[in-house]
Write a protein that holds these residues in place. Structure first.
Motif, PDB file in Angstrom:
ATOM      1  N   ARG A  63       0.922  -1.111   0.094  1.00 17.42           N
ATOM      2  CA  ARG A  63      -0.200  -0.061   0.028  1.00 17.42           C
ATOM      3  C   ARG A  63       0.867   1.378  -0.037  1.00 17.42           C
ATOM      4  N   LEU A  64       0.590   2.283  -0.618  1.00 20.90           N
ATOM      5  CA  LEU A  64       1.235   3.694  -0.772  1.00 20.90           C
ATOM      6  C   LEU A  64       1.561   3.944   0.791  1.00 20.90           C
ATOM      7  N   ASP A  65       0.725   3.735   1.681  1.00 18.80           N
ATOM      8  CA  ASP A  65       1.071   4.390   3.051  1.00 18.80           C
ATOM      9  C   ASP A  65       2.180   3.773   3.569  1.00 18.80           C
ATOM     10  N   THR A  71       1.472  13.159  -0.117  1.00 21.09           N
ATOM     11  CA  THR A  71       1.509  13.074  -1.585  1.00 21.09           C
ATOM     12  C   THR A  71       2.876  13.509  -1.957  1.00 21.09           C
ATOM     13  N   LYS A  89       4.856   0.354  -8.087  1.00 25.58           N
ATOM     14  CA  LYS A  89       3.743  -0.498  -8.071  1.00 25.58           C
ATOM     15  C   LYS A  89       3.301  -0.784  -6.939  1.00 25.58           C
ATOM     16  N   SER A  90       2.019  -0.442  -6.424  1.00 27.79           N
ATOM     17  CA  SER A  90       1.444  -0.661  -5.261  1.00 27.79           C
ATOM     18  C   SER A  90       0.489  -1.861  -5.677  1.00 27.79           C
ATOM     19  N   SER A  92      -2.231  -2.745  -3.634  1.00 25.13           N
ATOM     20  CA  SER A  92      -3.466  -2.330  -3.242  1.00 25.13           C
ATOM     21  C   SER A  92      -4.201  -1.250  -4.030  1.00 25.13           C
ATOM     22  N   GLU A  93      -3.406  -0.264  -4.495  1.00 27.97           N
ATOM     23  CA  GLU A  93      -3.989   0.806  -5.248  1.00 27.97           C
ATOM     24  C   GLU A  93      -3.632   0.612  -6.705  1.00 27.97           C
ATOM     25  N   TRP A  95      -3.922   2.262  -9.404  1.00 24.28           N
ATOM     26  CA  TRP A  95      -3.841   3.265 -10.167  1.00 24.28           C
ATOM     27  C   TRP A  95      -2.340   3.863  -9.971  1.00 24.28           C
ATOM     28  N   ALA A  96      -1.900   3.407  -9.007  1.00 25.24           N
ATOM     29  CA  ALA A  96      -0.377   3.682  -8.367  1.00 25.24           C
ATOM     30  C   ALA A  96       0.841   2.653  -9.032  1.00 25.24           C
ATOM     31  N   ASP A  97       0.631   2.598 -10.418  1.00 33.23           N
ATOM     32  CA  ASP A  97       1.359   1.654 -11.026  1.00 33.23           C
ATOM     33  C   ASP A  97       2.300   2.550 -12.349  1.00 33.23           C
ATOM     34  N   GLY A 103      -1.179   4.473 -14.991  1.00 39.47           N
ATOM     35  CA  GLY A 103      -0.471   4.807 -13.458  1.00 39.47           C
ATOM     36  C   GLY A 103       0.245   6.217 -13.712  1.00 39.47           C
TER      37      GLY A 103
END
Length: 181
Positions: A63-65, A71, A89-90, A92-93, A95-97, A103
């Motif tokens: 996860r990003l956190d 941010t 690459k996340s 869980s998210e 979109w964060a790839d 992404g």
């Protein structure tokens, strides 16, 4: 191409097992793990993970956190990865790839929003300063010496005392006294 994983928990009481399991399933060749608050800028295992990356490699987080505390921090890390030619690459998210065009687009938009927010803050701060100046408010730190003390500085200086002697009398630094005109 290497796939490197990064796992982090905030306190010693938390467990890394679920993150490590997900990163293993993602077929990470190496996983860096640490137990440190994300608020701390010193995250030695993250630095080691990023140091291992080169052109075409991917850093995976669950996860990003677990990677970034804000941010702005995320965008800073993505910039470092991009400079190395690596991607993020996340798990869980989706979109964060940054390995996908979508992404990359979303992180670019986030970067633009963060930059826009910073420029608004600078503009509002500047505007506030101008208003305060127009209203005659003093900006900056309060003076160390009162008007009465400053008048004594001028009298003592005229009587031949040097700034160091005056500063000792008033309990301030010599540079504070030297700025009095």
């Amino acid at each position: 191409m290497k796939v490197i994983g990064y796992a982090r928990v905030s306190t010693a009481g938390q467990a890394l097992e679920s993150q490590l399991e997900r990163l293993s399933v993602a077929e990470c060749s190496e996983i860096f793990e640490e137990k440190v608050s994300g608020a701390q800028s010193e995250r030695p295992e993250l630095v080691k993970a990023i140091d291992q990356l080169s052109e075409g490699d991917v850093l995976i987080v669950t996860r990003l956190d677990r990677l970034a505390r804000s941010t702005r921090d995320l965008l800073r890390i993505v910039d470092v990865l991009e400079a190395k030619g690596a991607q993020l690459k996340s798990l869980s998210e989706a979109w964060a790839d940054t390995t996908t065009p979508t992404g990359k687009l979303i992180l670019t938009v986030l970067g633009g929003l963060a930059e826009f927010e910073r420029s608004l803050i600078v503009e509002r701060t500047s505007e506030g300063r101008e208003i305060a100046k127009r209203e005659g408010r003093r900006l900056g730190r309060p003076p160390k010496l009162t008007k009465h003390q400053r008048s004594f500085v001028l009298k003592w200086r005229a009587a031949g005392q040097n700034n160091a002697q005056i500063a000792r009398k008033l309990g301030v630094s010599r540079s504070t006294v030297s700025r009095i005109k």
